[in-house]
Structures are given as structure tokens and as C-alpha cells.
Scaffold this active site. Structure first.
Site, PDB file in Angstrom:
ATOM      1  N   TYR A   1     -14.522 -22.454 -25.658  1.00 16.42           N
ATOM      2  CA  TYR A   1     -14.567 -23.920 -25.583  1.00 16.42           C
ATOM      3  C   TYR A   1     -13.441 -24.509 -26.418  1.00 16.42           C
ATOM      4  O   TYR A   1     -13.217 -24.117 -27.564  1.00 16.42           O
ATOM      5  CB  TYR A   1     -15.899 -24.464 -26.090  1.00 16.42           C
TER       6      TYR A   1
ATOM      7  N   ARG B   1      13.342   5.884  -8.854  1.00 13.44           N
ATOM      8  CA  ARG B   1      12.029   6.517  -8.789  1.00 13.44           C
ATOM      9  C   ARG B   1      12.059   7.876  -8.101  1.00 13.44           C
ATOM     10  O   ARG B   1      11.056   8.584  -8.090  1.00 13.44           O
ATOM     11  CB  ARG B   1      11.025   5.598  -8.080  1.00 13.44           C
TER      12      ARG B   1
ATOM     13  N   CYS C   1       2.686 -13.019   0.470  1.00 11.91           N
ATOM     14  CA  CYS C   1       1.938 -14.241   0.157  1.00 11.91           C
ATOM     15  C   CYS C   1       2.856 -15.374  -0.301  1.00 11.91           C
ATOM     16  O   CYS C   1       2.439 -16.534  -0.327  1.00 11.91           O
ATOM     17  CB  CYS C   1       0.888 -13.953  -0.917  1.00 11.91           C
TER      18      CYS C   1
ATOM     19  N   SER D   1       8.632  -3.724  -0.326  1.00 14.89           N
ATOM     20  CA  SER D   1       8.054  -4.242  -1.570  1.00 14.89           C
ATOM     21  C   SER D   1       8.258  -5.747  -1.745  1.00 14.89           C
ATOM     22  O   SER D   1       8.731  -6.209  -2.774  1.00 14.89           O
ATOM     23  CB  SER D   1       8.662  -3.504  -2.770  1.00 14.89           C
TER      24      SER D   1
ATOM     25  N   GLU E   1      10.135   2.603   6.524  1.00 19.22           N
ATOM     26  CA  GLU E   1       9.722   1.220   6.744  1.00 19.22           C
ATOM     27  C   GLU E   1      10.426   0.660   7.975  1.00 19.22           C
ATOM     28  O   GLU E   1      11.660   0.729   8.097  1.00 19.22           O
ATOM     29  CB  GLU E   1      10.055   0.361   5.513  1.00 19.22           C
TER      30      GLU E   1
ATOM     31  N   ASP F   1      -3.734  -2.987   4.896  1.00 20.36           N
ATOM     32  CA  ASP F   1      -4.244  -3.860   5.951  1.00 20.36           C
ATOM     33  C   ASP F   1      -4.522  -3.148   7.261  1.00 20.36           C
ATOM     34  O   ASP F   1      -5.069  -3.746   8.187  1.00 20.36           O
ATOM     35  CB  ASP F   1      -3.247  -5.000   6.218  1.00 20.36           C
TER      36      ASP F   1
ATOM     37  N   ALA G   1       0.815  -1.207   0.000  1.00 24.77           N
ATOM     38  CA  ALA G   1       0.000   0.000   0.000  1.00 24.77           C
ATOM     39  C   ALA G   1       0.853   1.262   0.000  1.00 24.77           C
ATOM     40  O   ALA G   1       0.611   2.192  -0.782  1.00 24.77           O
ATOM     41  CB  ALA G   1      -0.937   0.001   1.210  1.00 24.77           C
TER      42      ALA G   1
ATOM     43  N   ASN H   1      -2.677  -2.823  -2.714  1.00 30.50           N
ATOM     44  CA  ASN H   1      -2.127  -2.153  -3.891  1.00 30.50           C
ATOM     45  C   ASN H   1      -3.129  -1.175  -4.496  1.00 30.50           C
ATOM     46  O   ASN H   1      -2.783  -0.048  -4.855  1.00 30.50           O
ATOM     47  CB  ASN H   1      -1.710  -3.195  -4.936  1.00 30.50           C
TER      48      ASN H   1
ATOM     49  N   ARG I   1       4.367   9.880  -9.795  1.00 28.79           N
ATOM     50  CA  ARG I   1       4.121   9.902 -11.238  1.00 28.79           C
ATOM     51  C   ARG I   1       3.200  11.054 -11.620  1.00 28.79           C
ATOM     52  O   ARG I   1       3.386  11.704 -12.652  1.00 28.79           O
ATOM     53  CB  ARG I   1       3.508   8.572 -11.693  1.00 28.79           C
TER      54      ARG I   1
END
Length: 453
Positions: free
Chosen positions: A429, A72, A44, A40, A34, A286, A13, A308, A23
Site C-alpha cells: 500500500y 550461439r 505482438c 526471433s 525458418e 502455436d 518456440a 517460449n 545450453r
């Protein structure tokens, strides 16, 4: 003088917010702090790192501090904990966890993306060595070292949710004897009951011992190190390591101390633009209260995908946009050995509690043409409103293809489709990928019979 943005939290996030804001508004001066030693990273993927499928912790990392800072143009700092927010002075205090030094940093806009932390039950022995959690890369490194140690042969996992089951699989494949303790009478109780039974069967077939309807009341120790557990029935079992995996709670203490409004389960209350009760402070991921897209009611369903999206929305709005977050369906997927499990939307009980005249419909259908080699059954459960036929939820178990089929139902729920409309979809199909009548169409067709006409 350029506007200053501070972002607290350097994972999904927080970095999405920082990157999007930069940007859209390149002259924005941004700093990211952090607390941990990694940014980053794919949390999971931690169960698969623990099991050895993913070799190195850096393999989980998408962006490094150097890439964020130098490529960046967003200075990013690790081992940097924001310990307080002064809303009146628009100042945060940041502590360097390597040397203990603190500094005050001013902001014009602030993003809180502090994530969530594992729930730690207040039971004897919980602070012993050998008790593990799995939330950060550092957690994964510690747990992997324990799993790979030759003398570690038996593990207890407390909690039978997705993370607990994924780690159970990886430990079992690593040669560890695994015992899962789940307080509920069945695994993944949001699933249709027969689906839960198949998950249990898959675990037991692969040698995992599952103790249902059983709580862990004590971590047994030899003084300082965990050596086993005692359950609610008074039974004891030896364990070389214990993984606590009973869910997470939002890291919202910083926001609470700053006087920001909190909501469900202590999540930070935000509007659709991800603003908190202070218009200069945004929150995402979260640590925030969410909204169920179907019912419109408060929800707390922490997911990386949601983090995200919310981060990008927060970043855009900080830069002057007016994007809104529409809510969550709780879409999720995992696998337990060879069984894939996916779900989205409301369960039958949730739909009834929300006031719908809800019913469910279950079908079984092969995922390919019956004559094509390798066909496996997909079992699908649809939850719908009996009066209108509107799809409210979907669940599936079976082959890998079940994830894609649940994604179709995600789209259908998002668009407010009825099972009649889903039945009319012109799906692809080919014998190698689907039967003439896809399991999606069979599920919709059978569910149509439950609709009041």
C-alpha cells in the site's frame, strides 16, 4: 558422431527449443530452418510497428541469424522451408525459397515449431490486392506501407479481437478512418458484458466505427484491387484497404502429412514433455494442442509466452531432461486507446460448461488512494466456484495497473486459492500506487458473499 537436431521454425518456440538444448548439451549439432525472412521477432509488436510507434522492422527482432549462427553456435537459415518429413529415414527435405533448390537433411531428433497462420474466409474477393493479414514481419511491412500511403484514407478491419482492436487504434491515430466488422453481438465476448460495452465506447469516442453482429460476405474489387466490402445485410462501404483479423489456425499440415497425431482445431497432439506421437519428434508453440490448466481438457490458446515456455521444455527434454508443461490459463492483456483490458482463466460460461457451480462478482475501485491525483477506476470481475470459493477466472478493465492486478489472480488460480485466501493477502500500500484496500482485496471480499457457507 554427435547427435543431430533439426528445428522447423525460427521464432519463439523453435529458437527457445534450440537454445535450451544447446545450453544443456553443447555437443548437439543443431540446424534451424525458418520459412520467412526474419527470426526471433516480437509478433505482438506488429500493430505498433504498423502505426509508427516502432520505426523499423529490425526493432522487433531480438536475435539475428548471425547471432544465432556465430554466437550461439546454432546454424540458422531464413527463406528455408521444410516441405516434407520422412520419419522412416529420419530425414527432412528443405527448399531454398530464393532459388528453389532442395536438400535432404538427416536428424536424430526433430522439433516442429511451425506456428499458426491467419484464417482466410472463403468469400469472393479474398485474394484481391489490398487485402492484408498481420502475422509476420513481412505482413507488417506491407500493411504499414498501405497505412502510410497518402491516398489510403479508409480501412475495414474484419474481426474485433485483440489484434484487430490494436490495429484499429494505431490506424485511427495515423489519421485513417477505421471500420471494424465483428460477427458477434459484442466485442470481446469472453469479457463481462459491461466491460465489453466500455471497450465499444472507447473505440467510438476515438472515432472508430464498429459494426457489431455483422459479417463481411464479399470483398468488393475493381477487377484485382479491393475497393470496399459488402456485409451480411447487403450494405456496402468503401475501403482503401481491408485487414482480415478473424483468428489463426495451427500450421500442422507438415505434421499431418508425416502421419503425426493431431488434436483440437488441428493442433499437433503432444504429451506434457512436448513429444508428439513419434517419440523422436517434439512440437511446441502455436502449432500444438494445449491443455487448460484448470479443467485439464484440450485447449488451443496461441500465445507468445506459451510458445517460449513450451520451446524451453522441449529443448530441455531433447537434451535428456524430463520437464513438463502444466497447461495454460489463457492469460491476456491489451490496451485500446486509454483503456487497458486483461483476463485470465475461465469465463463464467466456460466454468459452467466445465461442470462448476460458477458465479461471478464485479466491483469498481480506484487504483490509488482517492485523494491522490490521477486515480482511475479498476473494474474487476471474478469467476468462482460457489461451493468451494475457488477462483476460476478473473477479468479487469481500467488503468495500466489492471495488468498487475490480473497477474496476482493468475498466481492465485495457479495455486488453487479461494477468494477467502485471496482476501487475506498482505498486499502493498502507498497512496501513489494503491488504496489501503486494494481492488484485489475488494474484489475478493465481495466474491466471498457469493460462496455457499
Amino acid at each position: 558422431m554427435s547427435e543431430k537436431l533439426i528445428v522447423i521454425g525460427g521464432t519463439a518456440a523453435g529458437l527457445s527449443a534450440a537454445s535450451k538444448a544447446k545450453r544443456m548439451k553443447p555437443d548437439l549439432e543443431i540446424q534451424v530452418f525458418e520459412k520467412s525472412g526474419y527470426i526471433s521477432y516480437g509478433a505482438c509488436g506488429l500493430p505498433y510497428f504498423v502505426g509508427g510507434m516502432i520505426a523499423e522492422p529490425d526493432d522487433l527482432v531480438s536475435l539475428t541469424v548471425d547471432q544465432m549462427t556465430n554466437k550461439r553456435g546454432i546454424p540458422t537459415f531464413i527463406h528455408a522451408e521444410v516441405v516434407s518429413i520422412d520419419r522412416d529415414k529420419k530425414m527432412v527435405t528443405v527448399r531454398n525459397l530464393d532459388n528453389g533448390e532442395e536438400q535432404a537433411c538427416p536428424y536424430d531428433k526433430l522439433v516442429i515449431a511451425t506456428g499458426a497462420r491467419p484464417i482466410r474466409p472463403a468469400i469472393p474477393g479474398i485474394d484481391a490486392e489490398g487485402v492484408y493479414y498481420l502475422r509476420t514481419v513481412e505482413d507488417g511491412i506491407r500493411l504499414k506501407q498501405a497505412v502510410k500511403a497518402e491516398e489510403k484514407k479508409q480501412a475495414v478491419i474484419v474481426g474485433g479481437g485483440f489484434i484487430g482492436l490494436e490495429v484499429a487504434e494505431e490506424m485511427a491515430l495515423s489519421g485513417v478512418e477505421v471500420h471494424i466488422y465483428e460477427m458477434m453481438p459484442r466485442l470481446l465476448p469472453f469479457l463481462e458484458e459491461g466491460f465489453s460495452a466500455e471497450v465499444l465506447e472507447m473505440l467510438e469516442t476515438n472515432g472508430v466505427h464498429v459494426h457489431l453482429g455483422t459479417s463481411v460476405e464479399q470483398i468488393l474489387t475493381d477487377g484485382k484491387t479491393a475497393v470496399g466490402v459488402r456485409d451480411g445485410n447487403g450494405q456496402e462501404i468503401q475501403a482503401d484497404l481491408v485487414l482480415m483479423s478473424i483468428g489463426v489456425m495451427p500450421n500442422s499440415e507438415l505434421a499431418k502429412e508425416a502421419g503425426l497425431e493431431l488434436g483440437l482445431k488441428g493442433g499437433i497432439a503432444v504429451n506434457d514433455e512436448m513429444q508428439t506421437s513419434d517419440p523422436c519428434i517434439y512440437a511446441c508453440g502455436d502449432c500444438v494442442q494445449m491443455k487448460n490448466r484448470i479443467t485439464g481438457k484440450a485447449a488451443y490458446i496461441p500465445m507468445g509466452t506459451t510458445a517460449n515456455k513450451q520451446g524451453r521444455i522441449a529443448g530441455e527434454n531433447i537434451a535428456g531432461g524430463h520437464e513438463t508443461f502444466k497447461g495454460v490459463l489463457g492469460s491476456m492483456v491489451t490496451k485500446v486507446f486509454d483503456l487497458y483490458i486483461a483476463a485470465t482463466g475461465l469465463t463464467l460460461s466456460q466454468a459452467k460448461d466445465a461442470g462448476y457451480d460458477a458465479v461471478s462478482s464485479v466491483i469498481t475501485k480506484g487504483d490509488r488512494a482517492s485523494y491522490y491525483p490521477g486515480s482511475r477506476d479498476n473494474k474487476l470481475c471474478l469467476i468462482l466456484d460457489r461451493k468451494t470459493g475457488r477462483l476460476l477466472g478473473a477479468q479487469g478493465i481500467g488503468s495500466e495497473s489492471v495488468a498487475g492486478r490480473i497477474n496476482v489472480f493468475v498466481a492465485a488460480i495457479t495455486c488453487g486459492m479461494t477468494v477467502d485466501e485471496i482476501n487475506e493477502l498482505d498486499l502493498v500500500y502507498s497512496p501513489s500506487v494503491a488504496p489501503v484496500y486494494d481492488p484485489i482485496l475488494i474484489a475478493a471480499s465481495q466474491a466471498m458473499k457469493k460462496v455457499d457457507r
